[in-house]
Design a protein around this motif. Structure first.
Motif, PDB file in Angstrom:
ATOM      1  N   SER A 119       0.839  -1.192   0.000  1.00 29.11           N
ATOM      2  CA  SER A 119       0.000   0.000   0.000  1.00 29.11           C
ATOM      3  C   SER A 119       0.874   1.241   0.000  1.00 29.11           C
ATOM      4  O   SER A 119       2.052   1.206   0.382  1.00 29.11           O
ATOM      5  CB  SER A 119      -0.916   0.012   1.227  1.00 29.11           C
ATOM      6  OG  SER A 119      -0.148   0.210   2.394  1.00 29.11           O
ATOM      7  N   HIS A 120       0.299   2.353  -0.421  1.00 30.89           N
ATOM      8  CA  HIS A 120       1.052   3.607  -0.447  1.00 30.89           C
ATOM      9  C   HIS A 120       1.595   3.950   0.946  1.00 30.89           C
ATOM     10  O   HIS A 120       2.706   4.476   1.071  1.00 30.89           O
ATOM     11  CB  HIS A 120       0.161   4.736  -0.962  1.00 30.89           C
ATOM     12  CG  HIS A 120       0.857   6.056  -1.056  1.00 30.89           C
ATOM     13  ND1 HIS A 120       1.800   6.339  -2.026  1.00 30.89           N
ATOM     14  CD2 HIS A 120       0.757   7.173  -0.284  1.00 30.89           C
ATOM     15  CE1 HIS A 120       2.248   7.574  -1.857  1.00 30.89           C
ATOM     16  NE2 HIS A 120       1.631   8.105  -0.813  1.00 30.89           N
ATOM     17  N   ALA A 121       0.816   3.630   1.976  1.00 29.83           N
ATOM     18  CA  ALA A 121       1.221   3.969   3.341  1.00 29.83           C
ATOM     19  C   ALA A 121       2.463   3.215   3.790  1.00 29.83           C
ATOM     20  O   ALA A 121       3.136   3.635   4.743  1.00 29.83           O
ATOM     21  CB  ALA A 121       0.075   3.682   4.313  1.00 29.83           C
ATOM     22  N   SER A 122       2.801   2.116   3.120  1.00 30.68           N
ATOM     23  CA  SER A 122       3.974   1.340   3.512  1.00 30.68           C
ATOM     24  C   SER A 122       5.275   2.052   3.183  1.00 30.68           C
ATOM     25  O   SER A 122       6.339   1.679   3.693  1.00 30.68           O
ATOM     26  CB  SER A 122       3.955  -0.029   2.828  1.00 30.68           C
ATOM     27  OG  SER A 122       4.120   0.109   1.423  1.00 30.68           O
ATOM     28  N   GLY A 123       5.221   3.050   2.315  1.00 32.58           N
ATOM     29  CA  GLY A 123       6.408   3.816   1.977  1.00 32.58           C
ATOM     30  C   GLY A 123       7.297   3.187   0.923  1.00 32.58           C
ATOM     31  O   GLY A 123       8.374   3.703   0.615  1.00 32.58           O
ATOM     32  N   LEU A 124       6.855   2.095   0.305  1.00 32.16           N
ATOM     33  CA  LEU A 124       7.703   1.413  -0.670  1.00 32.16           C
ATOM     34  C   LEU A 124       7.819   2.193  -1.975  1.00 32.16           C
ATOM     35  O   LEU A 124       8.864   2.153  -2.633  1.00 32.16           O
ATOM     36  CB  LEU A 124       7.168  -0.002  -0.931  1.00 32.16           C
ATOM     37  CG  LEU A 124       7.221  -0.940   0.282  1.00 32.16           C
ATOM     38  CD1 LEU A 124       6.729  -2.328  -0.095  1.00 32.16           C
ATOM     39  CD2 LEU A 124       8.639  -1.019   0.837  1.00 32.16           C
ATOM     40  N   SER A 125       6.769   2.907  -2.361  1.00 38.36           N
ATOM     41  CA  SER A 125       6.880   3.711  -3.582  1.00 38.36           C
ATOM     42  C   SER A 125       7.879   4.850  -3.372  1.00 38.36           C
ATOM     43  O   SER A 125       8.624   5.206  -4.288  1.00 38.36           O
ATOM     44  CB  SER A 125       5.515   4.258  -4.002  1.00 38.36           C
ATOM     45  OG  SER A 125       4.950   5.067  -2.984  1.00 38.36           O
ATOM     46  N   ALA A 126       7.910   5.407  -2.167  1.00 38.55           N
ATOM     47  CA  ALA A 126       8.895   6.451  -1.860  1.00 38.55           C
ATOM     48  C   ALA A 126      10.310   5.878  -1.885  1.00 38.55           C
ATOM     49  O   ALA A 126      11.259   6.542  -2.325  1.00 38.55           O
ATOM     50  CB  ALA A 126       8.596   7.068  -0.494  1.00 38.55           C
ATOM     51  N   LEU A 127      10.453   4.624  -1.435  1.00 34.89           N
ATOM     52  CA  LEU A 127      11.761   3.971  -1.482  1.00 34.89           C
ATOM     53  C   LEU A 127      12.200   3.782  -2.932  1.00 34.89           C
ATOM     54  O   LEU A 127      13.360   4.037  -3.279  1.00 34.89           O
ATOM     55  CB  LEU A 127      11.696   2.630  -0.762  1.00 34.89           C
ATOM     56  CG  LEU A 127      12.970   1.779  -0.749  1.00 34.89           C
ATOM     57  CD1 LEU A 127      14.128   2.544  -0.118  1.00 34.89           C
ATOM     58  CD2 LEU A 127      12.723   0.457  -0.014  1.00 34.89           C
ATOM     59  N   ALA A 128      11.272   3.370  -3.790  1.00 35.34           N
ATOM     60  CA  ALA A 128      11.591   3.202  -5.208  1.00 35.34           C
ATOM     61  C   ALA A 128      11.999   4.529  -5.840  1.00 35.34           C
ATOM     62  O   ALA A 128      12.944   4.593  -6.633  1.00 35.34           O
ATOM     63  CB  ALA A 128      10.390   2.605  -5.942  1.00 35.34           C
ATOM     64  N   GLN A 129      11.308   5.599  -5.477  1.00 39.74           N
ATOM     65  CA  GLN A 129      11.647   6.916  -6.007  1.00 39.74           C
ATOM     66  C   GLN A 129      13.033   7.359  -5.536  1.00 39.74           C
ATOM     67  O   GLN A 129      13.791   7.977  -6.285  1.00 39.74           O
ATOM     68  CB  GLN A 129      10.588   7.932  -5.578  1.00 39.74           C
ATOM     69  CG  GLN A 129       9.245   7.740  -6.288  1.00 39.74           C
ATOM     70  CD  GLN A 129       8.149   8.617  -5.709  1.00 39.74           C
ATOM     71  OE1 GLN A 129       8.244   9.084  -4.578  1.00 39.74           O
ATOM     72  NE2 GLN A 129       7.099   8.831  -6.479  1.00 39.74           N
TER      73      GLN A 129
END
Length: 500
Positions: free
Chosen positions: A481-491
Motif C-alpha cells: 500500500s502507499h502507506a507502507s512507503g515502498l513507492s517512496a523507497l523506489a523513487q
C-alpha cells in the motif's frame, strides 16, 4: 478544454461571478483555456479551482493568480485581495465536475466523432488505461489520465483536457463506496464501459464482494443509451452485468469468453525470462495474431485483452493491435517497472509494483517475480518486499497471512514484510504477513528461506542491501500500500541512479 468565457464558466457551475475591483473590462474578455487545482500549474488562460483539502486550502493561493496568467478562480467563499474574477459556489469539487460535464457536452455537440471509454475494476484499471491510450492514440488524439486520476477530482481534471480535436477520452473510474462511480458517469457517461475484475480491494469499505460488484456495475448503468459494454467473461460477478447492459456486449477472457457471441481471448500463454507474456490473440470472427507483451506480468494478459477489445471495436485491426502491444515498454509509474539499482557497490534488479496493493495484485506481483528468468541455468535470487494492505475489512489479518504463505510457496528466496514503527495497525498487518511466511517455511522443505519483519521502508532498504551483497544475481519486487512507503523507497533509488 473547449475555450470558454469567464461568464460561461460561471454559468456552467451555477456560480456567482464577482469581478475584481479593477480590470473588469479586461477580465470580461478573457478566455479560459485550462483548469487546475494546483496553483503551481497556473498558466495563461487558467481557471483555478480552490479546494479546501486535508492538508492545504486552495483559497490561500487565490491572491496573486492574475500575475501567473489565471483568468478566474472557483471558490467557496469570496477571497479578499483576489486579483482575478471569483466564481463563488457551494462546493468547489462539485463545481469542478459540473465544468467538466459542460466541457464534454460541448465537445459532443461538435460535428466530429468523439467517444468516452470508461474503465473500472478492483485491479488493472491504470494498466488497462495505459495500454488502451497507446492503442487509441494511433487512431486519433486521445486524452487519458496521468497515473490513476480516477476520483471526483482526478476524472474531471482529465476530462477538462478534452478539446475540439480530441477523438477519445479514456476515463478511469474508481470507488471506495457505492454511488461514487455513478457520480462519475454523470460527469462523463461512457460510450464504451469496461469492467475488469471484482476483487477484495476496499473490502473493508464496502463490506462484501457483492457490494463491490454493485459499485462496479454503476459504470454499466451510467453508459450512454446505445453504449457498448466490455465484460470479463471469467469473473461471474462481472458476467452477471450482461443483464443490465443497455445495448451491445463484447466479452474478453482466457477461460469462458468463447461461450458468448462476440469475444476476444488469449490462448497458449507463455512467459519469457523477463516475465513477459506471449499468447495467441483470437476473436469470434475467426481472426488471430501472435502477441508478446512489452511489459511483464501474466496478469497483464487480461488487461491487454480488455484494451484490445475496445480498440478492435473502434476499427483497429488485430495485426496493428498486436504490434502496439508488443512495443509498449513503459506504463504509469510503480506498476511492474523494471530497472537496475546500484547501492554501495551492490547491484540488483528492481521490479517496482509499489503503487498500491490488495490480495489479487499481491499474488500477481509475486507470480511476476517468480517468472523472472525462470528456467535459467542459474536462476536469480528472488526477494519479495511486501508492505501491508489496507481496507480489507474483518479478514485482513488472515489475508495477510495467506499472502505471506503464497510468497514462500511460490519458491521465492526471501520475504521481507514491511510495516511502520509509527503506525501500530500497519505494523501488526506486516507481522501477520511475516507470520504466514514463517508458517509456510516451517511446513516446507526449505527451512533456510529468510523471512524478515521490517518496521519501516528504511529498515527494509538495509535488509535488501545486505542480501544484495551476498547474491550477485538478485531481483527484488516492491509491492504494498502507499502507506507502507515502498513507492517512496523506489523513487529514492531512482533518484540515486540519476545522480550517480
Amino acid at each position: 478544454m473547449m475555450p470558454m468565457s469567464v461568464p460561461e464558466v460561471a454559468q456552467a457551475v451555477a456560480g456567482q461571478l464577482v469581478w475584481p475591483s479593477d480590470g473588469h473590462e479586461e477580465t470580461d474578455k478573457a478566455v479560459a483555456l485550462h483548469v487546475v487545482s494546483d496553483s503551481r500549474q497556473v498558466q495563461d488562460g487558467t481557471v483555478f479551482v480552490a479546494i479546501d483539502g486535508e492538508h492545504v486550502d486552495g483559497h490561500d493561493y487565490v491572491p496573486g493568480l492574475a500575475a501567473k496568467g489565471a483568468v478566474a478562480a472557483i471558490v467557496e467563499h469570496e477571497v479578499p485581495g483576489a486579483d482575478v474574477a471569483q466564481i463563488i459556489v457551494r462546493n468547489s469539487v462539485e463545481a469542478l465536475g459540473s465544468l467538466a460535464k459542460h466541457n464534454l457536452e460541448r465537445r459532443r455537440a461538435l460535428d466530429a466523432p468523439f467517444s468516452i471509454v470508461g474503465i473500472t475494476g478492483s485491479v488493472g484499471k491504470t494498466t488497462t488505461k495505459d495500454l488502451l491510450h497507446t492503442l487509441l492514440e494511433t487512431m486519433g488524439p486521445t486524452v487519458a489520465p496521468v497515473g490513476s486520476f480516477n476520483n471526483e477530482i482526478g476524472l474531471p481534471l482529465t476530462a477538462l483536457h478534452v478539446g475540439e480535436d480530441t477523438r477519445f477520452l479514456v476515463a478511469e473510474m474508481g470507488a471506495n463506496h457505492v454511488g461514487e462511480i455513478a457520480r462519475l458517469t454523470k460527469i462523463a457517461p461512457p460510450d464504451v464501459a469496461v469492467v475488469l475484475k471484482v476483487g477484495n480491494a476496499h473490502l473493508g469499505e464496502f463490506g462484501s464482494v457483492e457490494r463491490i460488484a454493485e459499485a462496479k456495475s454503476e459504470i454499466v448503468r451510467g453508459e450512454m443509451p446505445q453504449g457498448v459494454t466490455v465484460l470479463n467473461a471469467d469473473d461471474p460477478h462481472i458476467a452477471a452485468m450482461d443483464a443490465i447492459a443497455p445495448s451491445f456486449v463484447k466479452w474478453f477472457g482466457m477461460e469462458r469468453a468463447e461461450e458468448h457471441e462476440d469475444w476476444m481471448s488469449a490462448d497458449d500463454v507463455t512467459l519469457d525470462g523477463l516475465g513477459r507474456a506471449s499468447f495467441i490473440l483470437r476473436t469470434s470472427e475467426g481472426t488471430e495474431n501472435h502477441v508478446t507483451l512489452g511489459i511483464p506480468g501474466r496478469h497483464n494478459v487480461m488487461n491487454a485483452l480488455a484494451a484490445a477489445s475496445v480498440a478492435n471495436y473502434f476499427g483497429m485491426p488485430l495485426r496493428a493491435i498486436a504490434h502496439e502491444l508488443d512495443a509498449v515498454r513503459r506504463i504509469s509509474p510503480h506498476r511492474m517497472a523494471v530497472s537496475e539499482v546500484t547501492r554501495d557497490g551492490a547491484t540488483f534488479t528492481l521490479i517496482d509494483d509499489s503503487f498500491n496493493a490488495n490480495p489479487d495484485s499481491m499474488r500477481a506481483g509475486i507470480d511476476g517475480l517468480r517468472a523472472w528468468h525462470a528456467g535459467d541455468e542459474h536462476e536469480p535470487f528472488r526477494v519479495a518486499v511486501l508492505g501491508a494492505m489496507l481496507e480489507l475489512g474483518g479478514d485482513e489479518e488472515k489475508l495477510h497471512e495467506t499472502i505471506g504463505e503464497y510468497a514462500v510457496n511460490a519458491d521465492l528466496d526471501a520475504v521481507i514484510s514491511v510495516g511502520s514503527a509509527q503506525d501500530s495497525h500497519l505494523d501488526m498487518l506486516a507481522s501477520k504477513l511475516a507470520h504466514g511466511a514463517m508458517e509456510a517455511v516451517n511446513a516446507s522443505n526449505r527451512p533456510d528461506v529468510p523471512v524478515h519483519w521490517a518496521h519501516s521502508a528504511d529498515e527494509a532498504d538495509e535488509l535488501i542491501h545486505q542480501l544484495a551483497t551476498q547474491h550477485n544475481r538478485m531481483v527484488v519486487l516492491l509491492k504494498g500500500s502507499h502507506a507502507s512507503g515502498l513507492s517512496a523507497l523506489a523513487q529514492r533509488w531512482e533518484s540515486e541512479q540519476r545522480d550517480a
